[in-house]
Design a protein around this motif. Structure first.
Motif, PDB file in Angstrom:
ATOM      1  N   LYS A 191       0.611  -1.131  -0.102  1.00 16.92           N
ATOM      2  CA  LYS A 191      -0.030  -0.125  -0.105  1.00 16.92           C
ATOM      3  C   LYS A 191       0.980   1.206   0.199  1.00 16.92           C
ATOM      4  CE  LYS A 191      -3.651   0.399   2.777  1.00 16.92           C
ATOM      5  NZ  LYS A 191      -4.147   0.203   4.037  1.00 16.92           N
ATOM      6  N   SER A 192       1.947   1.087   0.781  1.00 13.28           N
ATOM      7  CA  SER A 192       2.626   2.351   0.830  1.00 13.28           C
ATOM      8  C   SER A 192       3.411   2.810  -0.547  1.00 13.28           C
ATOM      9  CB  SER A 192       3.766   2.525   1.993  1.00 13.28           C
ATOM     10  OG  SER A 192       4.566   1.294   1.770  1.00 13.28           O
ATOM     11  N   GLU A 193       3.782   1.673  -1.149  1.00  7.78           N
ATOM     12  CA  GLU A 193       4.358   1.822  -2.660  1.00  7.78           C
ATOM     13  C   GLU A 193       3.247   2.326  -3.690  1.00  7.78           C
ATOM     14  OE1 GLU A 193       7.337   1.342  -3.617  1.00  7.78           O
ATOM     15  OE2 GLU A 193       8.241   1.021  -1.751  1.00  7.78           O
ATOM     16  N   VAL A 194       2.031   1.872  -3.560  1.00  5.95           N
ATOM     17  CA  VAL A 194       1.121   2.199  -4.338  1.00  5.95           C
ATOM     18  C   VAL A 194       0.741   3.713  -4.073  1.00  5.95           C
ATOM     19  CG1 VAL A 194      -1.478   2.002  -4.787  1.00  5.95           C
ATOM     20  CG2 VAL A 194       0.037   0.073  -4.684  1.00  5.95           C
ATOM     21  N   TRP A 195       0.813   4.302  -2.785  1.00  8.90           N
ATOM     22  CA  TRP A 195       0.605   5.589  -2.358  1.00  8.90           C
ATOM     23  C   TRP A 195       1.494   6.527  -3.139  1.00  8.90           C
ATOM     24  CZ3 TRP A 195      -3.566   8.285  -1.192  1.00  8.90           C
ATOM     25  CH2 TRP A 195      -3.369   9.733  -0.665  1.00  8.90           C
ATOM     26  N   ALA A 196       2.705   5.920  -3.171  1.00  4.18           N
ATOM     27  CA  ALA A 196       3.809   7.105  -3.741  1.00  4.18           C
ATOM     28  C   ALA A 196       3.713   7.174  -5.272  1.00  4.18           C
ATOM     29  CB  ALA A 196       5.172   6.313  -3.123  1.00  4.18           C
ATOM     30  N   ILE A 197       2.878   6.420  -5.702  1.00  2.00           N
ATOM     31  CA  ILE A 197       2.888   6.442  -7.522  1.00  2.00           C
ATOM     32  C   ILE A 197       2.172   7.792  -7.769  1.00  2.00           C
ATOM     33  CG2 ILE A 197       2.180   5.371  -9.399  1.00  2.00           C
ATOM     34  CD1 ILE A 197       2.707   2.659  -8.294  1.00  2.00           C
ATOM     35  N   LYS A 198       2.706   8.372  -8.675  1.00  2.00           N
ATOM     36  CA  LYS A 198       1.726   9.635  -9.172  1.00  2.00           C
ATOM     37  C   LYS A 198       1.726   9.601 -10.620  1.00  2.00           C
ATOM     38  CE  LYS A 198       2.709  11.462  -5.041  1.00  2.00           C
ATOM     39  NZ  LYS A 198       1.469  11.453  -4.156  1.00  2.00           N
ATOM     40  N   GLU A 211       2.337   0.877 -13.134  1.00  2.00           N
ATOM     41  CA  GLU A 211       2.974  -0.024 -12.794  1.00  2.00           C
ATOM     42  C   GLU A 211       4.099   0.202 -11.911  1.00  2.00           C
ATOM     43  OE1 GLU A 211       5.625  -1.943 -15.747  1.00  2.00           O
ATOM     44  OE2 GLU A 211       4.887  -0.331 -17.042  1.00  2.00           O
ATOM     45  N   MET A 212       4.800  -0.700 -11.099  1.00  2.00           N
ATOM     46  CA  MET A 212       6.016  -0.237 -10.169  1.00  2.00           C
ATOM     47  C   MET A 212       6.752  -1.698 -10.078  1.00  2.00           C
ATOM     48  SD  MET A 212       4.227  -0.402  -6.544  1.00  2.00           S
ATOM     49  CE  MET A 212       3.454  -1.928  -5.798  1.00  2.00           C
ATOM     50  N   THR A 213       8.016  -1.545  -9.885  1.00  2.00           N
ATOM     51  CA  THR A 213       8.883  -2.758  -9.496  1.00  2.00           C
ATOM     52  C   THR A 213       9.014  -3.048  -8.038  1.00  2.00           C
ATOM     53  OG1 THR A 213      10.078  -2.248 -11.582  1.00  2.00           O
ATOM     54  CG2 THR A 213      11.057  -3.687  -9.735  1.00  2.00           C
ATOM     55  N   ARG A 240       7.742  -7.127 -11.603  1.00  2.00           N
ATOM     56  CA  ARG A 240       6.752  -6.100 -12.229  1.00  2.00           C
ATOM     57  C   ARG A 240       5.151  -6.348 -11.713  1.00  2.00           C
ATOM     58  NH1 ARG A 240       4.301  -6.089 -18.155  1.00  2.00           N
ATOM     59  NH2 ARG A 240       4.014  -3.629 -18.477  1.00  2.00           N
ATOM     60  N   TYR A 241       4.829  -5.098 -11.029  1.00  2.00           N
ATOM     61  CA  TYR A 241       3.574  -5.138 -10.423  1.00  2.00           C
ATOM     62  C   TYR A 241       2.519  -3.982 -11.277  1.00  2.00           C
ATOM     63  CZ  TYR A 241       4.721  -7.401  -6.354  1.00  2.00           C
ATOM     64  OH  TYR A 241       5.352  -8.475  -5.461  1.00  2.00           O
ATOM     65  N   VAL A 244       0.730  -9.043  -9.786  1.00  2.00           N
ATOM     66  CA  VAL A 244       2.331  -9.275 -10.181  1.00  2.00           C
ATOM     67  C   VAL A 244       2.450 -10.228 -11.197  1.00  2.00           C
ATOM     68  CG1 VAL A 244       2.437 -11.254  -8.336  1.00  2.00           C
ATOM     69  CG2 VAL A 244       4.308  -9.853  -9.266  1.00  2.00           C
ATOM     70  N   THR A 245       3.452  -9.942 -12.270  1.00  2.00           N
ATOM     71  CA  THR A 245       3.541 -10.791 -13.301  1.00  2.00           C
ATOM     72  C   THR A 245       4.956 -10.885 -13.726  1.00  2.00           C
ATOM     73  OG1 THR A 245       2.720 -11.085 -15.830  1.00  2.00           O
ATOM     74  CG2 THR A 245       3.212  -8.801 -14.762  1.00  2.00           C
TER      75      THR A 245
END
Length: 440
Positions: free
Chosen positions: A248-255, A268-270, A280-281, A312-313
């Motif tokens: 969740k904290s990583e998702v919140w940081a995505i802009k 997406e994020m790593t 890869r998410y 995740v893939t």
């Protein structure tokens, strides 16, 4: 002037003439003859009767399937067919097993016997199918129990909180809408427990001769162990992600979000899960006001108008393609519903855990046989549920008669529907292994 309708009760008379309400089951009899599964049952190490007067195990299994196909959802319901002499004639039986016969038969199964028989039977079944590359969907379910059967325990049960349950695992093949494998688990089992062993049995035994193109799984399979295993086996996968606090904290940081459609954004994020390697998410953000029926979870109090999904893939395809590929997995939820509502999945339960699992896994084979039947025998009706098929082509009154010194099955059917029925019989008579599915 009001017209009056006079109530007329027809006189009642009785007849000893044997009649069945399931004359259409002659279709399934001829179909399983063509499939050849009876010969496979003969080759399996099925529990044998304790006396010379006992039922052949092949007949017990077939009778169990027949009970399910005609509407039984408990072992006691299978007793209905013991009095259907016409149905006995259709399948070439003198009598049919009683409830106690089924209980004794399934009671002879053990963990080792289940592990020996069912992967072999399911492998044989899928070996009859020419499919090409497969998409395999892994899922779990909850079966509520109303007693103290072995393995029934209090665990995650969203519909009946606090009730005992079992927590089975299932693997589905998208192209055939069939069950590849199924295990019963105790109700207090953790979501990810035994998942790797279940996958190994599915890939190494049941589908060992098939090409696996894609593996999809719900968040219960989101563990470092399973992702590493799939990568070691060089299998493509898309797995739903559990929204742990670190995710969740990583998702919140995505802009940076890409607008896909009105009310839907992708990113997406790593990320590394539990000291695992970076992966890869894929993230999906849905605006509730515009997409009120969208799935996902509300993650942040500061952003109450959005739901999020995360996958995740190990694939390098575009974001929207990954999401669309995973969304097709929703069909396995329909398979679970049909198994519960039409095949009695929740109600065939015995005191012994391994006996319950044996009946559970035989139900999966009954489901696969019906799926094969509706795909190759019914053509444009191949999406119909068992409940629809039961009323559409199985629930046909029938009786036997002698004609030219030969027993004949008489099926009650309007004249204009007879060519349709004859067409199904003709279709079945021309079927040959392997049954070829088109991936187009």
């Amino acid at each position: 002037m009001k017209s009056s309708t006079k109530m007329v009760n027809l006189p009642i008379e009785y007849s000893s003439k044997p009649v069945t309400p399931f004359g259409g089951m002659s279709l399934m009899k001829r179909f399983i003859d063509q499939v050849g599964i009876r010969e496979k049952l003969e080759a399996l190490n099925l529990p044998q009767p304790g006396s010379n007067r006992g039922y052949d195990p092949k007949q017990i299994v077939e009778s169990f399937w027949l009970g399910i196909w005609t509407g039984a959802s408990r072992f006691i319901h299978c007793d209905w067919l013991r009095y259907d002499q016409v149905l006995h004639s259709i399948f070439g039986w003198d009598t049919m097993p009683s409830q106690s016969t089924y209980s004794r038969f399934f009671g002879k199964f053990s963990q080792s016997l289940n592990t020996e028989i069912f992967p072999d039977l399911q492998h044989w079944f899928f070996d009859q199918l020419n499919i090409g590359s497969l998409t395999v969907d892994f899922d779990s379910s909850v079966i509520t129990r109303y007693g103290d059967q072995q393995g029934s325990a209090k665990g995650y049960n969203p519909n009946k909180r606090g009730r005992n349950s079992h927590h089975p695992l299932m693997a589905f093949v998208e192209q055939t809408r069939m069950v590849a494998n199924a295990w019963m688990r105790p109700g207090d089992t953790a979501a990810s427990s035994s998942c790797k062993e279940f996958m190994e049995e599915t890939f190494k035994q049941v589908l060992k001769d098939k090409e696996i193109g894609l593996v999809r799984a719900d968040s219960g399979f989101y563990t470092e162990e399973l992702m590493s295993y799939l990568e070691e086996e060089q299998l493509n996968y898309i797995i739903a992600v559990k929204m742990y606090p670190n995710v969740k904290s990583e998702v919140w940081a995505i802009k940076d979000w890409i607008k896909l459609a009105k009310g839907i954004e992708l990113s997406e994020m790593t990320f590394s899960h539990e000291n695992g390697k970076p992966r890869r998410y894929i993230l999906i953000k849905k605006q509730i006001e515009i997409r009120p029926n969208s799935g996902g979870k509300m993650l942040f109090e500061d952003e109450p108008g959005y739901r999020y999904s995360c996958y995740v893939t190990n694939m390098d395809l575009p974001l929207d393609q990954i999401w669309n590929m995973y969304n097709n997995r929703a069909d396995c939820e329909n398979r679970i519903k049909e198994l519960k509502y039409d095949f009695g999945l929740e109600n065939f339960c015995l005191q012994d855990f391994w006996a319950t699992e044996a009946s559970f896994r035989f139900i999966m084979v009954a489901y696969n046989l019906m799926s094969l039947f509706r795909h190759f025998a019914l053509n444009h009706h191949n999406w119909a549920t068992l409940g629809t098929l039961r009323s559409y082509c199985f629930a046909l009154g029938a009786w036997t008669a002698s004609h030219a010194n030969k027993k004949v099955l008489k099926i009650s059917l309007p004249t204009k529907r007879r060519p349709w029925m004859e067409g199904i019989f003709a279709q079945i008579s021309t079927l040959n292994n392997p049954f070829k599915y088109s991936n187009a």
